[in-house]
Design a protein around this motif. Sequence first.
Motif, PDB file in Angstrom:
ATOM      1  N   ASN A 128       0.831  -1.203   0.000  1.00  0.00           N
ATOM      2  CA  ASN A 128       0.000   0.000   0.000  1.00  0.00           C
ATOM      3  C   ASN A 128       0.868   1.257   0.000  1.00  0.00           C
ATOM      4  O   ASN A 128       1.859   1.340   0.716  1.00  0.00           O
ATOM      5  CB  ASN A 128      -0.901  -0.030   1.244  1.00  0.00           C
ATOM      6  N   GLY A 129       0.469   2.227  -0.808  1.00  0.00           N
ATOM      7  CA  GLY A 129       1.174   3.492  -0.870  1.00  0.00           C
ATOM      8  C   GLY A 129       2.239   3.562  -1.935  1.00  0.00           C
ATOM      9  O   GLY A 129       2.832   4.606  -2.166  1.00  0.00           O
ATOM     10  N   GLY A 130       2.524   2.402  -2.577  1.00  0.00           N
ATOM     11  CA  GLY A 130       3.551   2.382  -3.621  1.00  0.00           C
ATOM     12  C   GLY A 130       4.853   1.736  -3.199  1.00  0.00           C
ATOM     13  O   GLY A 130       5.890   1.972  -3.822  1.00  0.00           O
ATOM     14  N   GLN A 131       4.825   0.904  -2.141  1.00  0.00           N
ATOM     15  CA  GLN A 131       6.037   0.176  -1.737  1.00  0.00           C
ATOM     16  C   GLN A 131       6.242  -0.990  -2.708  1.00  0.00           C
ATOM     17  O   GLN A 131       5.301  -1.703  -3.032  1.00  0.00           O
ATOM     18  CB  GLN A 131       5.905  -0.341  -0.308  1.00  0.00           C
ATOM     19  N   ARG A 132       7.486  -1.163  -3.135  1.00  0.00           N
ATOM     20  CA  ARG A 132       7.782  -2.219  -4.096  1.00  0.00           C
ATOM     21  C   ARG A 132       9.155  -2.828  -3.866  1.00  0.00           C
ATOM     22  O   ARG A 132      10.128  -2.134  -3.569  1.00  0.00           O
ATOM     23  CB  ARG A 132       7.762  -1.682  -5.544  1.00  0.00           C
ATOM     24  N   LEU A 133       9.218  -4.147  -4.045  1.00  0.00           N
ATOM     25  CA  LEU A 133      10.470  -4.858  -4.229  1.00  0.00           C
ATOM     26  C   LEU A 133      10.332  -5.609  -5.538  1.00  0.00           C
ATOM     27  O   LEU A 133       9.614  -6.606  -5.621  1.00  0.00           O
ATOM     28  CB  LEU A 133      10.746  -5.826  -3.076  1.00  0.00           C
ATOM     29  N   TRP A 134      10.978  -5.083  -6.585  1.00  0.00           N
ATOM     30  CA  TRP A 134      10.914  -5.696  -7.910  1.00  0.00           C
ATOM     31  C   TRP A 134      12.175  -6.534  -8.139  1.00  0.00           C
ATOM     32  O   TRP A 134      13.288  -6.087  -7.826  1.00  0.00           O
ATOM     33  CB  TRP A 134      10.883  -4.638  -9.015  1.00  0.00           C
ATOM     34  N   PRO A 191       5.059   3.733  -9.047  1.00  0.00           N
ATOM     35  CA  PRO A 191       6.088   2.685  -8.976  1.00  0.00           C
ATOM     36  C   PRO A 191       6.142   1.804 -10.214  1.00  0.00           C
ATOM     37  O   PRO A 191       7.217   1.347 -10.612  1.00  0.00           O
ATOM     38  CB  PRO A 191       5.705   1.887  -7.728  1.00  0.00           C
ATOM     39  N   THR A 192       4.997   1.597 -10.865  1.00  0.00           N
ATOM     40  CA  THR A 192       4.996   0.812 -12.101  1.00  0.00           C
ATOM     41  C   THR A 192       5.677   1.579 -13.221  1.00  0.00           C
ATOM     42  O   THR A 192       6.480   1.015 -13.990  1.00  0.00           O
ATOM     43  CB  THR A 192       3.560   0.447 -12.502  1.00  0.00           C
ATOM     44  N   ARG A 193       5.378   2.850 -13.310  1.00  0.00           N
ATOM     45  CA  ARG A 193       6.024   3.688 -14.327  1.00  0.00           C
ATOM     46  C   ARG A 193       7.530   3.761 -14.097  1.00  0.00           C
ATOM     47  O   ARG A 193       8.329   3.680 -15.050  1.00  0.00           O
ATOM     48  CB  ARG A 193       5.389   5.085 -14.293  1.00  0.00           C
ATOM     49  N   LEU A 194       7.908   3.890 -12.846  1.00  0.00           N
ATOM     50  CA  LEU A 194       9.340   3.979 -12.532  1.00  0.00           C
ATOM     51  C   LEU A 194      10.054   2.688 -12.926  1.00  0.00           C
ATOM     52  O   LEU A 194      11.129   2.722 -13.542  1.00  0.00           O
ATOM     53  CB  LEU A 194       9.495   4.265 -11.036  1.00  0.00           C
ATOM     54  N   TRP A 195       9.469   1.550 -12.585  1.00  0.00           N
ATOM     55  CA  TRP A 195      10.070   0.256 -12.914  1.00  0.00           C
ATOM     56  C   TRP A 195      10.151   0.039 -14.419  1.00  0.00           C
ATOM     57  O   TRP A 195      11.204  -0.321 -14.947  1.00  0.00           O
ATOM     58  CB  TRP A 195       9.256  -0.838 -12.245  1.00  0.00           C
ATOM     59  N   ARG A 196       9.056   0.265 -15.121  1.00  0.00           N
ATOM     60  CA  ARG A 196       8.999  -0.051 -16.548  1.00  0.00           C
ATOM     61  C   ARG A 196       9.680   1.008 -17.415  1.00  0.00           C
ATOM     62  O   ARG A 196      10.411   0.670 -18.354  1.00  0.00           O
ATOM     63  CB  ARG A 196       7.550  -0.231 -17.003  1.00  0.00           C
ATOM     64  N   GLU A 197       9.448   2.295 -17.119  1.00  0.00           N
ATOM     65  CA  GLU A 197       9.871   3.361 -18.024  1.00  0.00           C
ATOM     66  C   GLU A 197      11.199   4.002 -17.641  1.00  0.00           C
ATOM     67  O   GLU A 197      11.817   4.667 -18.480  1.00  0.00           O
ATOM     68  CB  GLU A 197       8.778   4.426 -18.106  1.00  0.00           C
ATOM     69  N   ILE A 198      11.631   3.814 -16.397  1.00  0.00           N
ATOM     70  CA  ILE A 198      12.930   4.343 -15.984  1.00  0.00           C
ATOM     71  C   ILE A 198      13.950   3.217 -15.851  1.00  0.00           C
ATOM     72  O   ILE A 198      15.003   3.241 -16.499  1.00  0.00           O
ATOM     73  CB  ILE A 198      12.819   5.122 -14.651  1.00  0.00           C
ATOM     74  N   VAL A 199      13.644   2.206 -15.056  1.00  0.00           N
ATOM     75  CA  VAL A 199      14.632   1.153 -14.804  1.00  0.00           C
ATOM     76  C   VAL A 199      14.761   0.220 -16.015  1.00  0.00           C
ATOM     77  O   VAL A 199      15.822   0.137 -16.636  1.00  0.00           O
ATOM     78  CB  VAL A 199      14.276   0.358 -13.530  1.00  0.00           C
ATOM     79  N   LEU A 200      13.686  -0.459 -16.368  1.00  0.00           N
ATOM     80  CA  LEU A 200      13.787  -1.459 -17.440  1.00  0.00           C
ATOM     81  C   LEU A 200      14.038  -0.830 -18.804  1.00  0.00           C
ATOM     82  O   LEU A 200      14.826  -1.356 -19.596  1.00  0.00           O
ATOM     83  CB  LEU A 200      12.516  -2.310 -17.476  1.00  0.00           C
ATOM     84  N   ALA A 201      13.372   0.280 -19.104  1.00  0.00           N
ATOM     85  CA  ALA A 201      13.524   0.906 -20.425  1.00  0.00           C
ATOM     86  C   ALA A 201      14.937   1.415 -20.665  1.00  0.00           C
ATOM     87  O   ALA A 201      15.339   1.618 -21.813  1.00  0.00           O
ATOM     88  CB  ALA A 201      12.524   2.048 -20.582  1.00  0.00           C
ATOM     89  N   ASN A 202      15.702   1.613 -19.594  1.00  0.00           N
ATOM     90  CA  ASN A 202      17.067   2.128 -19.734  1.00  0.00           C
ATOM     91  C   ASN A 202      18.127   1.069 -19.497  1.00  0.00           C
ATOM     92  O   ASN A 202      19.310   1.388 -19.410  1.00  0.00           O
ATOM     93  CB  ASN A 202      17.263   3.305 -18.784  1.00  0.00           C
ATOM     94  N   LEU A 203      17.701  -0.204 -19.396  1.00  0.00           N
ATOM     95  CA  LEU A 203      18.651  -1.313 -19.375  1.00  0.00           C
ATOM     96  C   LEU A 203      18.895  -1.712 -20.833  1.00  0.00           C
ATOM     97  O   LEU A 203      18.071  -2.382 -21.450  1.00  0.00           O
ATOM     98  CB  LEU A 203      18.100  -2.483 -18.572  1.00  0.00           C
ATOM     99  N   VAL A 204      20.017  -1.271 -21.369  1.00  0.00           N
ATOM    100  CA  VAL A 204      20.240  -1.362 -22.822  1.00  0.00           C
ATOM    101  C   VAL A 204      21.265  -2.426 -23.204  1.00  0.00           C
ATOM    102  O   VAL A 204      21.443  -2.729 -24.383  1.00  0.00           O
ATOM    103  CB  VAL A 204      20.667   0.004 -23.390  1.00  0.00           C
TER     104      VAL A 204
END
Length: 356
Positions: free
Chosen positions: A310-316, A341-354
């Motif tokens: 709840n609140g946006g806590q995540r361990l991905w 948190p979903t946007r951060l994971w998908r669009e910042i972290v994963l999208a920039n793993l090149v």
Amino acid sequence: MSKGLDTGSEWERASAAEQGFDPRLERKLLAGIEAGLIRDVHAVLVSRRGKLVLEHYRTAVDESWGMPLGAVAFDATTLHDLRSVTKSVVGLLYGIALDRGLVPPPQAPLLAQFPDYPDLAADPARADLTIGHALTMTLGLDWDEYRSYADPLNSEIAMENAPDRYRFVLERAVLQAPGTHWVYSGGATALVGAIIERGSGQRIEDFAREALFAPLGISRFEWLSGADGVASPASGLRLSAPDLLRIGRLVLEGGRIDGRQVVSKGWLDVSLARAVSTDDGLDYGHFWFLGAAPVPAFGAERPWMAGFGNGGQRLWLMPEADLACVIFSGNYNAPDAWVSPTRLWREIVLANLVSA
């Protein structure tokens, strides 16, 4: 190959580029925050191959289980509510207890673990309930956590207010056959927590300290309790962001640290495998959410698993990329808390793993 988990010391650091990320990774995170696309973030940590590539903290208003804390200047030592990421930690604790022969296996009858309720055990509609149904949230019992956690009619809050939390959970009306429908349930986690406590002979926070936290070098934590003094397995754990990342790294390392198997790889394989589909397009294992997302470095989607709170806590976690990410946020009880948190994971972290 990953470096391996180094406990009891500072994280080894590396630049984003050295670990296959766009070198502008942190700048893109800050741009997303400044643009308002990523909101209410308190901390973000990313590690790859056991090395910390991104560590970002902010100052923000926070709370702990609804108790206002005011403005908090978050850093690597600040404890933060995990909320329901606690469930994933409890799943690891059950696995450790199972490895030690302290608890029955998932196939064991659930009500046999609660002999104080012979009336419920005698109900044929509940006879097929197992520990595994609790671990996969497929009990088939009436439960409603879709209400706000500020609402006393939310089933988890009602459980916390009940004179006997375990009877409250187990006597809910049977709506579906066990194992057939997934319903999000902090009550299921409460039952598993009780089984761990009864099998280990310890309060869950004490078992966690000895069995999981100490091997990882985690010395500071809090585990919040309800009015009955029982630590909440569903949402009560508070950890620092680096220490939650250590737990993530342990999972990525197959449960092994410094030559010691803290939790068996066999249990991790079971708990991180799909057991059931959720009602929001994801899959679920044993207290872990499961999904997939595109990664430029691989040219395709790759599976991930996560603890959500709840609140946006995540361990991905993304094992194929040897990647872990911790996000702490403060958007509690909001229906859109999942967005940032979903946007951060998908669009910042994963999208920039090149680079793989």
